[in-house]
Each structure stands twice: as C-alpha cells, then as structure tokens.
Design a protein around this motif. Structure first.
Motif, mmCIF file in Angstrom:
data_model
loop_
_atom_site.group_PDB
_atom_site.id
_atom_site.type_symbol
_atom_site.label_atom_id
_atom_site.label_comp_id
_atom_site.label_asym_id
_atom_site.label_seq_id
_atom_site.Cartn_x
_atom_site.Cartn_y
_atom_site.Cartn_z
ATOM 1 N N GLU A 36 0.838 -1.202 0.000
ATOM 2 C CA GLU A 36 0.000 0.000 0.000
ATOM 3 C C GLU A 36 0.877 1.257 0.000
ATOM 4 O OE1 GLU A 36 -3.504 -0.174 0.578
ATOM 5 O OE2 GLU A 36 -4.019 1.801 1.361
ATOM 6 N N LEU A 101 2.176 3.394 6.721
ATOM 7 C CA LEU A 101 1.885 4.678 7.363
ATOM 8 C C LEU A 101 2.805 5.759 6.811
ATOM 9 C CD1 LEU A 101 1.553 3.401 11.041
ATOM 10 C CD2 LEU A 101 -0.286 3.996 9.485
ATOM 11 N N ASN A 222 -5.334 10.867 0.961
ATOM 12 C CA ASN A 222 -6.185 9.679 1.003
ATOM 13 C C ASN A 222 -5.439 8.385 0.737
ATOM 14 O OD1 ASN A 222 -8.267 11.358 1.497
ATOM 15 N ND2 ASN A 222 -8.974 11.448 -0.626
ATOM 16 N N ALA A 225 -6.477 4.077 -0.603
ATOM 17 C CA ALA A 225 -7.739 3.484 -0.137
ATOM 18 C C ALA A 225 -7.743 1.963 -0.111
ATOM 19 C CB ALA A 225 -8.902 3.996 -0.996
ATOM 20 N N GLY A 226 -6.677 1.389 0.387
ATOM 21 C CA GLY A 226 -6.696 -0.053 0.627
ATOM 22 C C GLY A 226 -6.417 -0.921 -0.581
ATOM 23 N N THR A 292 -21.429 -1.127 -0.541
ATOM 24 C CA THR A 292 -20.405 -1.545 0.410
ATOM 25 C C THR A 292 -20.171 -3.048 0.379
ATOM 26 O OG1 THR A 292 -21.583 0.048 1.745
ATOM 27 C CG2 THR A 292 -19.667 -0.958 2.715
ATOM 28 N N ASN A 295 -17.563 -4.008 -1.850
ATOM 29 C CA ASN A 295 -16.231 -3.708 -1.334
ATOM 30 C C ASN A 295 -15.750 -4.803 -0.389
ATOM 31 O OD1 ASN A 295 -15.491 -1.337 -2.546
ATOM 32 N ND2 ASN A 295 -16.654 -0.067 -1.124
ATOM 33 N N MET A 296 -16.721 -5.368 0.351
ATOM 34 C CA MET A 296 -16.361 -6.387 1.333
ATOM 35 C C MET A 296 -16.092 -7.739 0.697
ATOM 36 S SD MET A 296 -19.025 -5.461 4.287
ATOM 37 C CE MET A 296 -19.356 -7.105 4.822
ATOM 38 N N TYR A 299 -12.589 -9.455 0.210
ATOM 39 C CA TYR A 299 -11.913 -9.860 1.440
ATOM 40 C C TYR A 299 -12.564 -11.099 2.032
ATOM 41 C CZ TYR A 299 -9.927 -5.201 1.042
ATOM 42 O OH TYR A 299 -9.280 -4.088 0.590
ATOM 43 N N TRP B 156 -10.579 -4.800 6.866
ATOM 44 C CA TRP B 156 -11.359 -4.140 5.811
ATOM 45 C C TRP B 156 -12.809 -4.571 5.858
ATOM 46 C CZ3 TRP B 156 -9.594 -0.024 3.351
ATOM 47 C CH2 TRP B 156 -8.220 0.228 3.475
ATOM 48 N N TYR B 160 -15.977 -1.783 6.358
ATOM 49 C CA TYR B 160 -17.154 -1.618 5.502
ATOM 50 C C TYR B 160 -18.428 -1.978 6.249
ATOM 51 C CZ TYR B 160 -13.809 -1.086 1.713
ATOM 52 O OH TYR B 160 -12.800 -0.639 0.919
ATOM 53 N N SER B 284 -12.825 5.856 4.076
ATOM 54 C CA SER B 284 -12.451 4.837 3.103
ATOM 55 C C SER B 284 -11.204 4.083 3.522
ATOM 56 C CB SER B 284 -12.225 5.476 1.736
ATOM 57 O OG SER B 284 -11.180 6.402 1.844
ATOM 58 N N SER B 285 -10.624 4.426 4.673
ATOM 59 C CA SER B 285 -9.515 3.596 5.123
ATOM 60 C C SER B 285 -9.643 3.336 6.622
ATOM 61 C CB SER B 285 -8.174 4.236 4.784
ATOM 62 O OG SER B 285 -8.129 5.525 5.293
ATOM 63 N N ALA B 288 -6.282 4.967 11.832
ATOM 64 C CA ALA B 288 -4.863 4.722 12.103
ATOM 65 C C ALA B 288 -4.609 4.294 13.543
ATOM 66 C CB ALA B 288 -4.058 5.981 11.794
#
Lengths: 328, 398
Positions: A36, A101, A222, A225-226, A292, A295-296, A299, B156, B160, B284-285, B288
């Motif tokens: 990432e 990070l 941003n 975003a994963g 959503t 999106n899930m 995973y 994740w 969501y 969207s993330s 932290a």
C-alpha cells in the motif's frame, strides 16, 4: 455496460500489477505488507513526472517517463523493506506496517510542501494532471489506456521469468528453502533483494495506474484506499501463481467497479448518469444490496478460500523468516 | 565499573535506551525534512510539535489541551496493549485496527440506536472486539491461516460493515453519526469530576483514562505473574512444545486473540463514549489508531507499563502536529515522525546487539561473547524469531 467494463479493466490491471509485485517478493521469501505504501510513493513519482513535463511532450515520452518515474520511486521505497528485512533481519510485518503509514504521510508532506512553496495559500495535498492523463488513453473518451496493455505484457513476462528462467527458479527456491539454495551457491540475500525490488517496481507502477483511473487529480492525503491490501488478497486468492492471479484480479476488479457504480463515484463523468441507473436496474435481481457489500466481498472470499486451503498452503514455505547463514 | 556495567545491561534500562534512541533518530529525520521544506521555521516547528499543549500560554488552556491529548491516549494505550499482548504470545495482531473498528461500531450502535447505559455499551465493544479476535485465532488454530493475513482481511471487512451499520444512526446532512450529547446521553462514560478538578473543565476526561491504565497494570500482571500468561507465552514460543507439556494449544491461541481483540475493542469505546468525536460513515480507510498502537507497543519496549508512556508520547506528538498548519508546515509531519519511529523499532534487535558489543569492548572485566548471552526478557524480536526458528528446526529434525 461499457462503463462497468472500463472500470473493471482499469481496477483489474492495477490489482494485477501490484499482486504480481507481491508475488515476486513472497516467492523470494519476504512478506510485503507494505505494498500500500509502495503504491502511494510510486503514484507520487508518476504524478510528479506528469506535473513537471511540459505540455507539448509527445504521448509516448509521457507514458515512458511516467512509468520510469513511478517504477524508480517504488523501487527506492521498497529498499526500506529490503534493507530492514534482509540486512538487519527486522520483523517484516512491523516494517511493512510502518511503510504503509510512512508512505501516505511522506507523500502528503512532500506534496503539501511543494504546493505551499508554489503558492502560499495552497495547503492542499493535490496534484492535477489533466493534460498528461489524456495521453494514456487508447480511444478518445473511453477509459481504455496503455497501462492495460502494459499489465498484460507484464503478466506474460512474469510468468516466463518465474517459471521458465534460471533466475525464477532460483528466486522461488529462496522462498521455499533458503538453506538449500545457499548450499548450491545461490546468493539468498541477492535473490531476496531482487524479489523486493521487483515488487517495488510493480507496486509503484500499480500506484500510478490507480491514480490515473478516471480522475485527473489526486489528493495524496487519502493514500490509495486499501488497494495495496486488496492486491494482497488477489495474490492469496491467486495462490501465488501469475495465471490465477490474473483471474483473481479480474474478479476483484469487477467487484470494486460494481461498488463504485453503486456508491455513485462515477457521477463526475458526463455520460455516467444514465448508465448508472441502467446498471442499478440490471443488478437489482441481487436484491437491493448497498455498494459496500461489493467492497467487502473480495476480502470475505479470500478469507474463506484461505480457511479451506491453508492446511496445504501454496504459500512459499520460508516467507517471513529472516535468512541467517549460521542457522541450521 | 562493574556496577555501572550491570546497570546498562538491565533489560529495562536497555529497552528504555533503545526506545529513546529510536525517538531521537525519528525526530532528527523529521527535523531534516522540516529543514528541507523551510529552513527558517524548522526549529520553531519541531519545538512546537514537542511542546504540544505547552504552546498555549494560559495554564487553564494548557491543562485543557493536555486533557484532550489524554482522552486520545486512552484508546491508543488499549490498542498498544492489544498488540503487545498478542506479540508476547507469538502472534502479530495487525488486526487491532479492525477490532477497534468493530468496538466503535458496537458501542455507538448500542448508545445511539438502543440508548443503553454506558457499561453495556462498553461491554458490547469489548465483546465485538473479542469476537473478531476469536475469528482470527480460530482460523489460525484450526485452518492454519496466518493471523497477519486474516487480520488484514478482517480489518477491511469490519470497516465496511461498521460504515454500513452506523449509516442507520447518522445525521441526515453529514456523514457523521449523531452526537452522543443529543442522541445518547445515558451512554456517556462518567467523568468523575476529573475534568473540572484537574484538566481545566475538560468534560471528556474521566473514567476512560483510569480504565486504560488499570488495563495496562492488569495485562502486566497476567503476562508476568499468572499461569494463564505463562501458558499463552509458552504456546506462542513453540506450539508443539506447549502441546507436549499438556497445554491446550488451540484454546490458548484463541484465548490470546480474544483478549487481544477485547482490549482493542474496549479502546474504541473509551474514545467514542466520551463524546470527544463522532464516527464518519464514509471513511475509506481503516482508522490509524490500531496501527499507531503497533508503534506504541514497540516503542514501549513491549512492556505494558512502558506502553503507557509511549502511547502518551505518540499521541503528544500527533496532537503537536495539529499546530503545524498555523506556522506553514503540513500537519502530517508528526505522522511522518511516528511512522519513522515504528520503522526504526524494527531495528531494535540490531541496535541492542551493537550496543552490547560496544559495552563489552569498553569494559575489559569479562570476556563474554555477545552472541552467547541469553536474550533479555524484554527483547521482542529474537524471542519471536527464535520461536519460529525452533518450530522450523523441530519440524526438520522430526
């Protein structure tokens, strides 16, 4: 329908590139959680090239330089993982997390500092590249770009390198049983550096493909975003094999595109509105599921697949374990 | 001379020195970045970050802002306890972030939709976090799924899921959930008059801090002084050996993740039940907080008491970063410094070895070999890595 197809292809090529990167790194024995972060830094590299190239530059040069910029940034950044994990035998998960990070933080700081230096009142973390982006498109007005072709080429090359060359065999041996590789004269450290650097290159390239997908400016606050984590899921679902990774990338890319259709992220595109309504109606048979869910799904699917296949996992056996020459 | 040497060889002293070294190096790199951005204001910027609440001149405001930092220290401390507890038992709980997310979702939904009292909300968050931990633990115990990977997926999924769940209790005009003060007043954590008495009328400080510190002490006690802690650590070092000794290694593994998850889940409740902030349902993330917990855990030398100080420090510089925009620097500079510190924590083992080698060369009293020395108890990386190595060797020799 074409909108969905366009975005499925774009997201698939991003996922394919990044997951192939992860695949190289893991086959050499280094878990790359930091994909990432690598994507963000690679995206920054590409965006900087697009920002500073003069408007008149020809398309091929823009494309080439953007690719080189993002690949270089990605590789340099991946050295953070390489040096820590290979030379200093650091915990790879810890370093990877730090890199994720650090990637977003560093990119934001750099872009904000540049924006403020240009114009004191501009404190945003955005870079825009309207003109440069158009040069990547194959057909005017359609989101088919050169990166898709590049992704397919890289897929083929990756397969050949991993399975048909001496280098690939050696690389994979270092992820399975580094002691054995060392005993026949393979330099495990070099191979692992190679794996990490390739993952940096492909991760960085994936980053720039992602930020040019349908948008002409990117806000680096941003991150991505994963998508780096989604690429990890693609790699796992693809059982660490390029061919299957490609299929997984298409499937997961499709889910991402679908969820964007539902959450209306394409709203900014001119011709989008009618098509989104049409898509929503078409996919209504699935019940009125919120975007959503899509999106899930990637995973969840990966997790289920992992649960059933991990007993006899396809994962490289020695991944995550620092190689120590003195160890039996 | 001998006394001095033994002082520097104490595990606690070494852990402290290494952490300070990481902080110093992180700050130096951060300072260099600031110098590159704008040489003139760099010194002012780095001192502003380090001063945080002392930037205010009035004592009242200083105390109030110290309170704000402490409010966010409580959840961070819980996340770092979650990470370090699992790490001591041989698991890398990168899922603290996800467990934090479901904790937030559970407590906010209980508070805003069902209007339950605060202790029920707190328990709901604890249970939700523990449940997510159990999923990762069970997947590892029964299906051999690497906990890092399953945790990332669950992070994740939970983000969501919680975004979706909390959309039911959000304001119609903004993406944020209802304010606790308007929709769930019964769920406020009691502030015990702490804000009025100590922190310049900061109404957010209160029970959360006390719970977090008690949790740190409890984790220290469990890990160091109880049979449970011993078993969990033993299982983490070597699963096969633990089973050979008659421990239920699968149960222990799941238990570790459950406790770890419960800590992170509770952490979220400690923040959101103070009403300090609301959940944004469009984020969207993954927040932290869980990842910063990793930073705090490693910076604290993987010691629960150390984690109290390291959590405060990380939050302190993060809040200090918010002053940056006023003096023309990006506020993310403090994220940069704290992520650099995590990165440097990866080198802990190397730094300790070098340091010990240095000590040995400079004291000729003994001829001990650094490598032959038993690893200090607090040393994180070698423990886990030898455990992995042991496992592997055991497998090879069987």
């Amino acid at each position: 329908m074409s909108l969905l197809l366009q975005y499925t292809l774009i997201f698939s090529s991003v996922l394919l590139l990044v997951a192939l990167g992860g695949c190289f790194s893991e086959h050499s024995g280094i878990i790359n959680i930091g994909l990432e972060g690598i994507m963000v830094i690679g995206a920054l590299g590409g965006a900087l090239v697009m920002k500073y190239l003069p408007d008149g530059t020809c398309g091929a040069a823009v494309l080439g330089l953007v690719v080189i910029g993002s690949v270089l940034f990605g590789m340099l950044y991946s050295l953070l993982l390489g040096v820590a994990a290979i030379r200093f035998k650091a915990d790879q998960t810890l370093v990877g997390t730090a890199m994720n990070l650090l990637g977003t933080a560093a990119a934001t700081v750099i872009v904000k500092a540049m924006n403020t230096a240009e114009n004191a009142s501009n404190v945003s973390s955005e870079i825009s590249y309207i003109a440069a982006r158009k040069k990547f498109l194959l057909v005017d007005g359609m989101e088919f770009n050169w990166f898709m072709i590049l992704a397919v080429v890289i897929l083929a090359v990756s397969y050949i390198v991993l399975y048909k060359t001496r280098f690939g065999l050696r690389l994979r041996s270092c992820g399975e049983h580094p002691q054995a590789s060392d005993s026949v004269g393979i330099n495990v450290y070099k191979m692992r550096y190679a794996g990490v650097l390739i993952s940096g290159a492909l991760g960085g390239l994936g980053g720039v493909v992602y930020i040019t997908a349908g948008v002409s400016l990117w806000k680096f606050e941003n991150g991505v975003a994963g998508f780096g984590f989604l690429a990890l899921a693609v790699m796992i679902f693809g059982a660490w094999k390029p061919g299957r990774i490609a299929l997984a990338a298409i499937l997961f890319g499709f889910f991402r595109a679908l969820s964007n259709v539902y959450t209306g992220l394409f709203g900014s595109l001119a011709d989008g509105a009618a098509e989104i309504t049409w898509l929503r109606n078409t996919f209504n048979f699935l019940g009125n599921v919120p975007g959503t869910i899509y999106n899930m799904l990637p995973y969840i699917i990966s997790l289920i697949v992992l649960a059933f296949t991990s007993k006899s996992s396809a994962a490289p056996k020695a991944e995550g374990i620092p190689y120590d020459k003195g160890m039996r | 001379m001998k006394e001095k040497k033994s002082f520097f060889k104490l595990p606690v002293v070494q852990a402290l020195l290494v952490s300070l070294f990481c902080i110093l190096l992180g700050l130096i790199i951060g300072f260099i970045v600031l110098l590159i951005i704008k040489p003139a204001g760099a010194w002012e910027a780095i001192t502003t970050i380090l001063k945080n609440f002392w930037n205010y001149t009035r004592t009242n405001l200083q105390l109030k802002n110290l309170g704000n930092t402490l409010v966010k220290t409580a959840p961070l401390l819980m996340c770092s306890l979650s990470v370090l507890f699992a790490y001591k038992a041989g698991l890398f709980n990168i899922g603290a972030a996800g467990q934090y997310v479901v904790g937030a979702g559970a407590c906010l939904y209980c508070a805003l939709a069902w209007h339950l009292p605060w202790y029920v909300c707190l328990l709901a968050a604890l249970a939700a976090g523990a449940l997510l931990g159990v999923i990762s633990g069970a997947l590892k115990a029964y299906c051999n799924v690497n906990e890092v990977i399953s945790c990332i997926m669950l992070n994740w999924i939970s983000l969501y899921l919680i975004n979706m769940l909390l959309t039911n209790v959000k304001e119609t005009t903004s993406p944020y959930t209802f304010k606790l003060s308007t929709a769930g007043e019964q769920s406020f954590l009691p502030n015990l008059g702490m804000g009025d008495a100590l922190f310049g009328k900061n109404q957010y400080t209160g029970l959360a801090l006390i719970i977090a510190i008690l949790a740190a002490v409890l984790i220290w006690f469990i890990l160091g002084k109880t049979k449970l802690g011993y078993e969990l650590k033993a299982t983490g070092y070597n699963r096969s050996a633990a089973r050979y000794c008659g421990m239920k290694e699968k149960k222990n593994l799941i238990m570790t993740m459950a406790i770890s998850g419960a800590l992170a889940g509770t952490g979220a409740a400690l923040l959101y039940l103070t009403g300090f902030t609301e959940w944004m349902t469009t984020q969207s993330s993954v927040p932290a907080m869980g990842f910063n917990g990793i930073a705090a855990a490693f910076l604290g030398g993987l010691n629960p008491i150390g984690a109290i100080f390291s959590s405060f420090f990380i939050q302190h510089i993060t809040d200090g970063g918010s002053f940056m925009t006023k003096i023309g620097f990006p506020s993310q500079i403090s994220d940069l410094i704290s992520s650099l510190i995590i990165y440097l924590c990866g080198f802990v083992m190397f730094i300790k070895l070098t340091f010990n080698g240095f000590l040995d060369r400079h004291s000729k009293s003994t001829g001990t070999n650094v490598n032959a020395e038993p690893a200090p108890v607090q040393e994180p990386a070698p423990d886990a890595q030898t455990a992995v190595a042991d496992n592997k060797e055991g497998g090879n020799e069987e």
